[in-house]
Scaffold this motif. Structure first.
Motif, mmCIF file in Angstrom:
data_model
loop_
_atom_site.group_PDB
_atom_site.id
_atom_site.type_symbol
_atom_site.label_atom_id
_atom_site.label_comp_id
_atom_site.label_asym_id
_atom_site.label_seq_id
_atom_site.Cartn_x
_atom_site.Cartn_y
_atom_site.Cartn_z
ATOM 1 N N UNK A 76 49.448 2.186 -4.828
ATOM 2 C CA UNK A 76 48.076 1.694 -4.674
ATOM 3 C C UNK A 76 48.012 0.270 -5.213
ATOM 4 N N UNK A 77 47.387 -0.626 -4.454
ATOM 5 C CA UNK A 77 47.356 -2.045 -4.809
ATOM 6 C C UNK A 77 45.934 -2.490 -5.181
ATOM 7 N N UNK A 78 45.845 -3.684 -5.781
ATOM 8 C CA UNK A 78 44.570 -4.360 -6.019
ATOM 9 C C UNK A 78 43.662 -3.644 -6.989
ATOM 10 N N UNK A 79 42.328 -3.849 -6.799
ATOM 11 C CA UNK A 79 41.350 -3.307 -7.750
ATOM 12 C C UNK A 79 41.166 -1.798 -7.620
ATOM 13 N N UNK A 80 41.838 -1.171 -6.635
ATOM 14 C CA UNK A 80 41.791 0.290 -6.511
ATOM 15 C C UNK A 80 42.957 0.971 -7.223
ATOM 16 N N UNK A 81 43.760 0.203 -7.902
ATOM 17 C CA UNK A 81 44.991 0.723 -8.498
ATOM 18 C C UNK A 81 44.750 1.913 -9.407
ATOM 19 N N UNK A 82 43.682 1.882 -10.190
ATOM 20 C CA UNK A 82 43.403 2.970 -11.129
ATOM 21 C C UNK A 82 42.237 3.849 -10.676
ATOM 22 N N UNK A 83 41.780 3.652 -9.425
ATOM 23 C CA UNK A 83 40.617 4.417 -8.952
ATOM 24 C C UNK A 83 40.859 5.123 -7.628
ATOM 25 N N UNK A 84 42.078 5.095 -7.109
ATOM 26 C CA UNK A 84 42.339 5.686 -5.794
ATOM 27 C C UNK A 84 43.679 6.405 -5.784
ATOM 28 N N UNK A 85 43.835 7.264 -4.803
ATOM 29 C CA UNK A 85 45.082 7.989 -4.616
ATOM 30 C C UNK A 85 45.244 8.352 -3.140
#
Length: 302
Positions: A76-85
């Motif tokens: 997962x890249x960018x500002x979704x790195x810790x909020x997406x899967x």
């Protein structure tokens, strides 16, 4: 294997090309997902058919004309790195969605052995934001026959809020002439800007006014404020002006009388008034009835 009779080389190439196009086929149940801010949302991308055992999967985001990676090289890249899967090996799940996540997303799946053979699905993600309490401005008092403008505005909601004004408990229409209940009023409401304009107010327009801002995520209202409508007392204003003029006239007459009686006369340098001039030393003039003129009370000393 020989080509069927009547089949030329061009048609054969076209058939082979058709087989390569369908090497990967994708499916989604919802390409326009919508979610409230801080909630979870899934961008469902499903491989319906593939001829490859190890497809390459990528997610991209397109916003304001710029394309950036969301999922690339299994990360997962960018500002979704810790909020997406990635769910099920391909679908994108965003936790704690933010208003910054609004935009277009593209799911791309390609055959590992031939990167030119790929399929894609584009998603339009909308993250709605509930309006905050709007700022409302209501004039405190307006004279009958004058114009009045009421304002209602908030800047946090997404999509942009729609505004509705209420007088006491009655919702105001966009135009007073469109509702028989408000035919005696003369106002127009802009639901996009929250501006309520009275061309001329009357006594019936007086009351408690509040505004509600709403969108797909919810609504918020401001506190009610009183709009008072009063009569313009022309008679009282004219009477007040006449009283002031009369007082000024009386003051002027009094000052003139005081001048005539000498109350404002200047004093001589020696402190004596011009009105009471000093008499000549040694001479006292008396006027008698048998004398037609003055006579000396005492003689001059030669």
């Amino acid at each position: 294997m020989a080509a069927p009779r009547g089949t030329g080389p061009g048609l054969l190439l076209l058939l082979l090309h058709g087989c390569t196009v369908t090497a990967v086929e994708l499916y989604s149940s919802n390409t326009n997902p919508e979610v409230q801010e801080f909630q979870r949302v899934e961008l469902s991308c499903v491989i319906k058919h593939t001829n490859t055992d190890n497809p390459r999967i990528e997610w991209k985001k397109i916003r304001n004309g710029e394309t950036s990676y969301v999922y690339f090289d299994n990360i997962i890249q960018g500002d979704l790195k810790n909020r997406a899967e990635i769910k099920g090996g391909i679908s994108l799940v965003i936790h704690n969605a933010s208003r910054t996540d609004n935009g277009r997303y593209r799911c791309e799946v390609a055959a590992a052995e031939d990167q030119k053979r790929f399929a894609e699905i584009t998603f339009n993600l909308t993250v709605t934001v509930k309006p905050v309490i709007p700022q409302c401005r209501v004039p405190k008092a307006v004279p009958v026959g004058k114009s009045a403008v009421l304002h209602c505005q908030e800047n946090e909601g997404y999509p942009s809020s729609v505004y509705r004004w209420y007088r006491n408990s009655d919702a105001l229409p966009d135009d007073s002439k469109s509702n028989p209940k408000f035919l005696n009023s003369s106002f127009t409401l802009n639901t996009s800007t929250g501006t309520l304009v009275f061309s001329t107010v009357n006594k019936g327009d007086m009351g408690q006014y509040h505004c509600i801002a709403s969108n797909a995520a919810g609504s918020a209202r401001c506190e009610a404020q009183l709009l008072e409508v009063y009569d313009l007392n022309i008679g009282g204003i004219v009477g007040g002006i006449l009283v002031v003029v009369l007082v000024l006239v009386l003051i002027t007459v009094g000052i003139c009388c005081a001048y005539r009686k000498g109350y404002f006369a200047n004093s001589r340098p020696n402190g004596q008034s011009y009105k009471n001039a000093s008499k000549t030393d040694g001479v006292n003039y008396l006027r008698t009835s048998d004398e037609g003129d003055f006579r000396h009370k005492s003689s001059f000393v030669i």
